[in-house]
Design a protein around this motif. Structure first.
Motif, PDB file in Angstrom:
ATOM      1  N   ILE A   1      50.492  17.736  15.034  1.00  0.00           N
ATOM      2  CA  ILE A   1      50.895  16.800  13.982  1.00  0.00           C
ATOM      3  C   ILE A   1      51.915  17.453  13.062  1.00  0.00           C
ATOM      4  N   ASP A   2      51.660  18.714  12.718  1.00  0.00           N
ATOM      5  CA  ASP A   2      52.579  19.410  11.817  1.00  0.00           C
ATOM      6  C   ASP A   2      53.961  19.553  12.435  1.00  0.00           C
ATOM      7  N   ALA A   3      54.002  19.663  13.779  1.00  0.00           N
ATOM      8  CA  ALA A   3      55.276  19.883  14.449  1.00  0.00           C
ATOM      9  C   ALA A   3      56.027  18.578  14.712  1.00  0.00           C
ATOM     10  N   ASP A   4      55.381  17.451  14.458  1.00  0.00           N
ATOM     11  CA  ASP A   4      55.990  16.177  14.842  1.00  0.00           C
ATOM     12  C   ASP A   4      56.938  15.686  13.749  1.00  0.00           C
ATOM     13  N   PRO A   5      58.122  15.164  14.164  1.00  0.00           N
ATOM     14  CA  PRO A   5      59.099  14.747  13.156  1.00  0.00           C
ATOM     15  C   PRO A   5      58.687  13.509  12.363  1.00  0.00           C
ATOM     16  N   ILE A   6      57.930  12.582  12.961  1.00  0.00           N
ATOM     17  CA  ILE A   6      57.655  11.345  12.226  1.00  0.00           C
ATOM     18  C   ILE A   6      56.268  11.294  11.605  1.00  0.00           C
ATOM     19  N   ALA A   7      55.423  12.275  11.893  1.00  0.00           N
ATOM     20  CA  ALA A   7      54.053  12.208  11.379  1.00  0.00           C
ATOM     21  C   ALA A   7      54.038  12.125   9.857  1.00  0.00           C
ATOM     22  N   GLY A   8      55.073  12.722   9.223  1.00  0.00           N
ATOM     23  CA  GLY A   8      55.125  12.721   7.767  1.00  0.00           C
ATOM     24  C   GLY A   8      55.137  11.335   7.154  1.00  0.00           C
ATOM     25  N   ILE A   9      55.647  10.356   7.916  1.00  0.00           N
ATOM     26  CA  ILE A   9      55.663   8.979   7.410  1.00  0.00           C
ATOM     27  C   ILE A   9      54.247   8.510   7.097  1.00  0.00           C
ATOM     28  N   PHE A  10      53.270   9.071   7.826  1.00  0.00           N
ATOM     29  CA  PHE A  10      51.894   8.617   7.659  1.00  0.00           C
ATOM     30  C   PHE A  10      51.038   9.592   6.864  1.00  0.00           C
TER      31      PHE A  10
END
Lengths: 329, 345
Positions: free
Chosen positions: B172-181
């Motif tokens: 999750i930390d490495a994912d570019p869009i996870a921050g949206i959630f």
């Protein structure tokens, strides 16, 4: 004309909430009895993952409440509502507890990755935190004061030593929940405690009691020298008891208590059961935190405080049955 | 005297007092109720952190969890239908993300799309069955609640031999869009923005678009609406899809924020969402309600749940107090609605 009916509704709500407040005030009445004013000002919040319907956790709560009354401090117990373990709701409860600025926070930690942010929030806010029941492997890394609970490996060692003392020569460790690390540790500890006496792990299915019984019987038939069995919980002990009906040659012991287990011990059909004495987790969790908050005292420099293994044997089974009806075991 | 009443003013252009006009809005009860609950707790537990920034953040966070689902549920209820499968969708969609990332190593963004897609599909099935069979949506979605929960437990155990899948944090930390959630602004998680944003969109749709009129029409009198050319079937199916998709969104936010998913996640969410909509002034029988009201319903829920904590009331009492709030809200809303219809006659 509209206001009176409105007001009535509003007043009703206020009264209901106020009534609940009054209820709460009386239930923490122990705080006003005796004790120093410094003690009275202390407020400790306990947040666990205990389900409302789980008798195990009622015992923990009884320990918490007894410590509250004995110490004359303010203690609040909270757990996610509903009958499932909900780490999201639990993290929110911890966040809320932090926002209410208690003097100390006592938590259980069943899902370290899910609760890490909330716990860190508490520590960042300068609130001392200790864990009870679950989370023994991560408490030190998280920066918690201490952990109060049963460590599985050591409890397994205790079981192995007792089993060896009973004179067994070949044993089985019946695992009803393969993949649960805590249970693997129990079997490893058991092997260690037996000190060289052979012990083989047998996997059974938690939800299939008949299959588990048949599996244990097959093991016994396949190797008649087996004379000791350790099950890792009541769901393993029940089929093992059935499998051993009429077979006095095999000594049976188990982790954790249930009415069937207690009765079997009382009747001499089981050697012993390992009790993690969760009443202590509630009672000591609050007391240790209170002493830390008030005087900065911490037993053992923050090493794990072990509440188990406590052993239930035919000698004390009757007493344990009575105490369990009072919600203490 | 008599001459003044000789020519009664046409009732359609009759002047209505501001008070009556306000009371005619479905959300007014919810707004007043939310304010009242806040005042009660602010007085009672203000010194215990209820009114602090951190306290407000936890209230909003709890409100957001149910609020994200509640605005779609409110629209669906206005259109005259129920969705009891919301909580099961949260569990199922959450496991899609957890298993997809944790077991199969799929990228997080892909599992998010799959979870939302699953929600849309379940919503379509719910809506299609309700429309085609003309069975009450209560029964249809109750069936879906059980089917989905059972499938989630069964499939998860079959694939992972567990009922809880964790350890997703690195992916999750490495994912570019996870921050949206998962983003947090201080104590405030981004879920709060999703909640408010969805409620505003729902309100716009309801009050400013033809689709909103169709929703009211479909719930008020489906036959009359159909005769007027409202595509009732399409409206209802789309609302079922929106409801299930919002539940999937909640699941995504939960799993990505916590880093784990389990098969029982979201249990009872369906009832919380309905409670929120009803406290927000939406009628169980359809045709009347508000998405703005659902915001205040969610706030009331959040303030009550966390407020009791701040006030030191053991959690054991929460459900009882929630039940009392629900009954009070229904009684008051019912009274307001009767007044509102009276002013028009």
């Amino acid at each position: 004309m509209k206001t009176p009916r409105w007001a009535a509704g509003l007043v009703a709500l206020g009264l209901i909430l106020a009534a609940c407040g009054a209820q709460q005030a009386t239930s923490t009445g122990g705080a006003d009895g005796d004790g120093e004013s410094a003690e009275r000002d202390m407020r400790i919040v306990v947040v666990t993952h205990g389900q409302a319907s789980d008798p195990f956790w009622s015992v923990v709560v009884n320990g918490v409440n007894q410590a509250r009354d004995d110490l004359g401090i303010e203690v609040e117990y909270n757990a996610p509502q509903g009958d499932d373990f909900d780490v999201v709701a639990m993290a929110q409860l911890i966040d809320t507890a932090v926002a209410s600025e208690p003097d100390g926070l006592v938590i259980s930690n069943p899902d370290p990755s899910g609760l890490e942010a909330a716990i860190q929030g508490a520590l960042d806010a300068g609130i001392p935190v200790l864990s009870i029941n679950s989370g023994s492997d991560v408490y030190a890394d998280l920066g918690l004061l201490t952990h109060i609970g049963q460590t599985e490996f050591e409890a397994g060692v205790g079981a192995g030593e007792r089993m060896a003392a009973a004179g067994v020569t070949n044993t089985l460790c019946v695992n009803q929940e393969v993949g649960n690390v805590a249970l693997d540790l129990r079997c490893q500890g058991f092997a260690e405690g037996l000190g060289g006496i052979p012990s083989r792990v047998v996997a059974v299915d938690l939800s299939d009691a008949t299959g588990a019984q048949a599996g244990i019987q097959a093991e016994l038939a396949g190797d008649p020298t087996i004379d000791g069995i350790l099950t890792l919980g009541p769901t393993g002990a029940a089929p093992a008891l059935l499998a051993l009906e009429g077979n006095d040659a095999v000594q049976l012991a188990t982790f954790d208590l249930s009415p069937e287990v207690l009765t079997a011990i009382d009747e001499g059909r089981m050697l012993f059961a390992i009790d993690q004495q969760q009443y202590l987790q509630g009672y000591l969790g609050v007391s240790v935190m209170a002493l830390y908050v008030q005087y900065g005292l911490l037993p053992g420099g923050g090493d794990i405080i072990r509440t188990g293994p406590g052993f239930v044997t035919p000698d004390n089974a009757a007493q344990v049955i009575e105490l369990s009806s009072e919600g203490i075991r | 005297m008599a001459t003044a009443e000789a020519r009664p003013i046409d009732e359609r252009v009759r002047r209505v007092g501001l008070g009556s006009r306000l009371l005619g809005r479905p959300e007014v009860g919810a707004i007043i109720g939310a304010a009242l609950v806040w005042i009660v707790f602010a007085v009672w537990a203000g010194d215990r952190g209820f009114t602090s920034v951190a306290g407000t953040a936890t209230i909003l966070n709890v409100a957001a969890q149910v609020g994200i689902v509640a605005s779609a549920v409110a629209l669906l209820m206005i259109a005259g239908e129920f969705d009891l499968s919301v909580g099961s969708v949260v569990g199922a969609a959450g496991m899609v993300v957890a298993i997809g990332v944790g077991e199969f190593g799929l990228p997080v963004w892909l599992t998010v799309l799959m979870a939302i897609g699953l929600g849309l599909a379940i919503g379509f099935i719910n809506g299609y069955i309700v429309i085609r069979t003309r069975l009450p949506s209560f029964i249809v979605t109750l069936g879906m609640l059980l089917i989905l929960r059972g499938l989630t437990i069964g499939i998860t155990r079959a694939i992972t031999a567990r009922t809880q899948v964790g350890g997703l944090a690195p992916a999750i930390d490495a994912d570019p869009i996870a921050g949206i959630f998962t983003a947090r602004f201080g104590n405030f998680p981004v879920a709060i923005l999703w909640w408010i944003g969805l409620a505003l969109v729902a309100t716009y749709v309801l009050l400013r678009t033809p689709f909103g009129n169709w929703i009211y029409g479909a719930g008020g009198s489906a036959v009359a609406a159909r005769n007027l050319g409202v595509p009732v079937a399409r409206v209802k199916i789309m609302l079922f899809m929106a409801t299930a998709a919002s539940a999937a969104l909640l699941a995504v936010i939960q799993v990505l924020s916590v880093g784990s998913g389990d098969v029982l996640r979201g249990q009872d969410k369906e009832f919380e969402a309905i409670i929120t909509a009803v406290i927000g002034g939406t009628l169980l029988t359809g045709g009347y309600g508000s998405a703005i009201g659902a915001i205040f319903g969610a706030l009331t829920l959040g303030m009550t749940r966390q407020g009791l904590f701040f006030a030191g009331v053991p959690g054991d009492w929460y459900l009882a107090i929630l039940g009392v709030l629900l009954l009070l809200a229904v009684i008051i809303n019912n009274y307001i609605r009767q007044r509102a219809t009276r002013t028009r006659s």
